[in-house]
Design a protein around this motif. Structure first.
Motif, PDB file in Angstrom:
ATOM      1  N   ILE A   1      -2.163  38.310  18.634  1.00 41.92           N
ATOM      2  CA  ILE A   1      -2.893  39.338  17.135  1.00 41.92           C
ATOM      3  C   ILE A   1      -2.268  40.643  17.424  1.00 41.92           C
ATOM      4  O   ILE A   1      -1.424  40.940  16.997  1.00 41.92           O
TER       5      ILE A   1
ATOM      6  N   SER B   1       0.710  42.861  15.495  1.00 39.91           N
ATOM      7  CA  SER B   1      -0.071  44.605  15.519  1.00 39.91           C
ATOM      8  C   SER B   1       0.453  45.082  16.000  1.00 39.91           C
ATOM      9  O   SER B   1       1.255  46.205  15.286  1.00 39.91           O
TER      10      SER B   1
ATOM     11  N   GLY C   1      -6.484  41.613  13.205  1.00 37.87           N
ATOM     12  CA  GLY C   1      -8.036  40.373  13.690  1.00 37.87           C
ATOM     13  C   GLY C   1      -8.292  39.256  13.112  1.00 37.87           C
ATOM     14  O   GLY C   1      -7.157  38.648  12.594  1.00 37.87           O
ATOM     15  N   THR C   2      -8.798  38.304  13.752  1.00 35.13           N
ATOM     16  CA  THR C   2      -8.976  37.554  13.320  1.00 35.13           C
ATOM     17  C   THR C   2      -9.893  36.781  11.871  1.00 35.13           C
ATOM     18  O   THR C   2     -11.536  38.102  12.240  1.00 35.13           O
TER      19      THR C   2
END
Length: 172
Positions: A53, A57, A80-81
């Motif tokens: 992540i 990002s 995010g997930t």
């Protein structure tokens, strides 16, 4: 033909996300007061850890900084997930949810909660839990019959296979 900002952002950012071994699941630009928030949701068949992540990002932030895709105003990038109760909208989502309990809204107006056992190109095999001492029943759902599907959070899941594996490891 005009394209929305989200569509333009998807075209710009999806190759970066894919190069990190992830799928770009959702992208949204929301206004929060005077600020804007760019929310990017990523996932993969094996999930995404914090390092992945962070890497994606940084890559997205750098790409956005070198373009004017977000315009001149300030914005916040959130990567995010999917949440625990994610909606299943793509074939890959159903595959990733194999073994999970899912609430299905059917086109015919019914609703069932069942565990996904197997997924193929046409639909899925599910197990509907038994109620009040009744045995669980197997059922086949075609994708064409499903209006909406959402993973359910299970706090007290009794997973015999996992428990069995843990017991065997302890005995070894």
């Amino acid at each position: 033909m005009s394209t929305t900002q989200s569509e333009r952002l998807r075209e710009l950012l999806e190759p970066l996300v894919t190069s990190q071994g992830l799928d770009l699941e959702e992208i949204a630009v929301d206004s929060v007061g005077r600020r804007r928030v760019l929310s990017v949701v990523v996932d993969s068949d094996t999930g995404a850890d914090l390092d992945q992540i962070a890497d994606v990002s940084r890559a997205l932030s750098a790409k956005l900084d070198e373009t004017d895709a977000m315009g001149e105003g300030e914005y916040t990038l959130e990567v995010g997930t999917p949440g625990a109760e994610r909606a299943l909208t793509e074939h890959r989502h159903y595959v990733r949810a194999t073994g999970r309990l899912v609430r299905f809204q059917l086109h015919e107006g019914g609703e069932i909660v069942a565990r996904i056992l197997d997924v193929d190109d046409d639909g899925l095999d599910v197990e509907v839990p038994g109620v009040k001492g009744r045995k669980a029943t197997a059922r086949r759902l075609a994708f064409a019959d499903i209006d909406r599907a959402r993973v359910q959070v299970e706090f007290n899941r009794k997973d015999n296979d996992v428990n069995k594996d843990m017991k065997e490891e302890e005995e070894a």
